[in-house]
Motif scaffolding. Structure first.
Motif: not given
Length: 232
Positions: A29-46
């Motif tokens: 609750d209320g937390e900010a999480v940054a998801l980083v990685g190279r292009n094609g790593s699956g970030r947008s898919t998540l």
């Protein structure tokens, strides 16, 4: 602190191609999480999996409600907002009409808030969204999502292509959201906004979370930085 979003062993596919291979992640609750990685790593898919936009399997719960198998509109009604990388404003509608489309009764983030935070949106309130610049469209997409009063916002590459001044406005908006108790999953290639928010960082590589911890711990982890992030 209770988990607002809990993901366990999540897999996702585009057709026959598997992109996520057992993702584990939680956002409190209320937390900010940054998801980083190279292009094609699956970030947008998540991000799309969270919103029910790709085929997935596993355990993914939002406030104990199972998201796997739910349609996108039902997920949104649970209180999850989504700002895609493509921004997806309605080009034939004005700025004001776009904002009113997303507004929910009793929202914590009103049309007045949107105009106060992004004055250019008020200045261009009668302009059709298709005539806005890229930075203005990003501000509009973020403001429109917030008028839906989400408790969790998934934001894909909010700083992509933005001038430093506009990027600072977006970062200020996200900081305000944290102050209001809104949790967020922030997808970034770099850590620009994540640093400003003091966000926890999850590193994705080949469809798996490879690191999950504080920014300070990440930058000291040379193996993760070298193997899974673009550094130079």
């Amino acid at each position: 602190m209770s988990a607002q979003l809990h993901i366990d062993n999540l897999c996702a596919w585009y057709g026959a191609a598997q992109v996520l291979h057992g993702v584990h992640l939680r956002i409190d609750d209320g937390e900010a999480v940054a998801l980083v990685g190279r292009n094609g790593s699956g970030r947008s898919t998540l991000a799309k999996a969270i919103m029910g936009l790709v085929r997935c399997a596993g355990d993914m719960r939002y406030r104990d409600v199972q998201l796997v198998g739910l349609r996108a509109h039902r997920i949104a009604r649970l209180g999850i907002g989504y700002v895609p990388e493509t921004r997806d404003a309605f080009p034939a509608l004005t700025v004001r009409e776009n904002l009113l489309l997303g507004e929910r009764k009793g929202t914590r983030f009103t049309l007045r808030d949107a105009y106060r935070l992004f004055p250019v949106l008020e200045e261009r309130s009668s302009v059709k969204a298709g005539a806005l610049s890229g930075g203005e469209q990003q501000m509009l997409a973020l403001a429109r999502t917030l008028t839906g009063d989400p408790s969790l916002v998934v934001i894909d590459e909010p700083g992509e292509g933005l001038a430093p001044q506009v990027l600072a406005q977006v970062a200020a908006c996200l900081a305000m959201l944290r102050e209001r108790g809104v949790a967020m999953l922030l997808i970034e290639e770099r850590l620009t906004i994540a640093r400003a928010l003091d966000a926890r960082v999850a590193v994705m590589g080949q469809g798996v979370i490879r690191f999950d911890g504080a920014i300070a711990s990440l930058v000291r982890n040379e193996a993760v930085m070298r193997e899974w992030l673009s550094v130079g």
